[in-house]
Design a protein around this motif. Sequence first.
Motif, PDB file in Angstrom:
ATOM      1  N   ASP A  90      38.580  39.303  37.568  1.00 50.34           N
ATOM      2  CA  ASP A  90      38.778  39.282  39.023  1.00 50.34           C
ATOM      3  C   ASP A  90      40.210  39.663  39.357  1.00 50.34           C
ATOM      4  OD1 ASP A  90      36.303  38.682  39.968  1.00 50.34           O
ATOM      5  OD2 ASP A  90      36.659  36.542  40.203  1.00 50.34           O
ATOM      6  N   TYR A 133      45.730  38.206  42.272  1.00 50.40           N
ATOM      7  CA  TYR A 133      46.047  39.066  43.409  1.00 50.40           C
ATOM      8  C   TYR A 133      47.438  39.657  43.183  1.00 50.40           C
ATOM      9  CZ  TYR A 133      41.990  37.123  45.721  1.00 50.40           C
ATOM     10  OH  TYR A 133      40.701  36.774  46.024  1.00 50.40           O
ATOM     11  N   GLY A 157      41.277  35.455  49.739  1.00 55.25           N
ATOM     12  CA  GLY A 157      41.275  34.923  48.386  1.00 55.25           C
ATOM     13  C   GLY A 157      42.542  34.228  47.950  1.00 55.25           C
ATOM     14  N   LYS A 183      42.339  30.505  46.483  1.00 57.66           N
ATOM     15  CA  LYS A 183      41.641  30.279  45.218  1.00 57.66           C
ATOM     16  C   LYS A 183      42.166  31.152  44.074  1.00 57.66           C
ATOM     17  CE  LYS A 183      38.057  33.456  46.621  1.00 57.66           C
ATOM     18  NZ  LYS A 183      36.786  33.624  47.213  1.00 57.66           N
ATOM     19  N   GLY A 184      43.151  31.988  44.361  1.00 57.42           N
ATOM     20  CA  GLY A 184      43.640  32.904  43.335  1.00 57.42           C
ATOM     21  C   GLY A 184      45.107  32.719  43.003  1.00 57.42           C
ATOM     22  N   GLN A 185      45.553  33.529  42.076  1.00 53.68           N
ATOM     23  CA  GLN A 185      46.946  33.549  41.634  1.00 53.68           C
ATOM     24  C   GLN A 185      47.594  34.782  42.265  1.00 53.68           C
ATOM     25  OE1 GLN A 185      46.823  32.535  37.110  1.00 53.68           O
ATOM     26  NE2 GLN A 185      44.936  33.623  37.614  1.00 53.68           N
ATOM     27  N   ALA A 190      40.725  32.342  36.972  1.00 53.32           N
ATOM     28  CA  ALA A 190      41.037  32.407  38.400  1.00 53.32           C
ATOM     29  C   ALA A 190      41.379  33.845  38.786  1.00 53.32           C
ATOM     30  CB  ALA A 190      42.210  31.483  38.721  1.00 53.32           C
ATOM     31  N   PRO A 191      40.980  34.266  39.987  1.00 51.64           N
ATOM     32  CA  PRO A 191      41.297  35.638  40.420  1.00 51.64           C
ATOM     33  C   PRO A 191      42.807  35.880  40.467  1.00 51.64           C
ATOM     34  CG  PRO A 191      39.799  34.559  41.971  1.00 51.64           C
ATOM     35  CD  PRO A 191      40.247  33.513  40.999  1.00 51.64           C
TER      36      PRO A 191
END
Length: 139
Positions: free
Chosen positions: A119, A96, A51, A54-56, A93-94
């Motif tokens: 997310d 992490y 991920g 596509k994530g932060q 946005a997901p």
Amino acid sequence: MNLVLGEISAWLWIDLVLVIILLWMLGTQLYWWYRGKKVAHIVESDEFKQGLRKGQVIDLRDSAEFGRSHILGARNMPFAQFKLYENALRKDAPVYLYDTTKAMPIRIAARLKKEGFNDIYILKGGYSKWDGKKKTKKI
């Protein structure tokens, strides 16, 4: 005879105190496990890697640790100063999160969940379990 009973009683108290401490430690671990499951997905390194694009990716360690080494593409938002940075995160946005432990990311995940983030992912085992790409300061 009273001396023997007194010694047994003292050992019984010590055992009782040790059992209470052990139960408290176990209870604390169960609490953090349950709370973590409630507010975020705690994932292994492989799932965390999937991920990243596509994530932060947020590193919650202090700036000095981040400067020495961090996950490639991560932003540093130290736990102690997170309130200053949290408005920079996008809810669509997901997110992490990672740190050296699991307790701090769980606390931040709970805060983000309360703010409407859905997310949220936490790296199981923290940065020490990361086996992907890192950016390391050359000395």
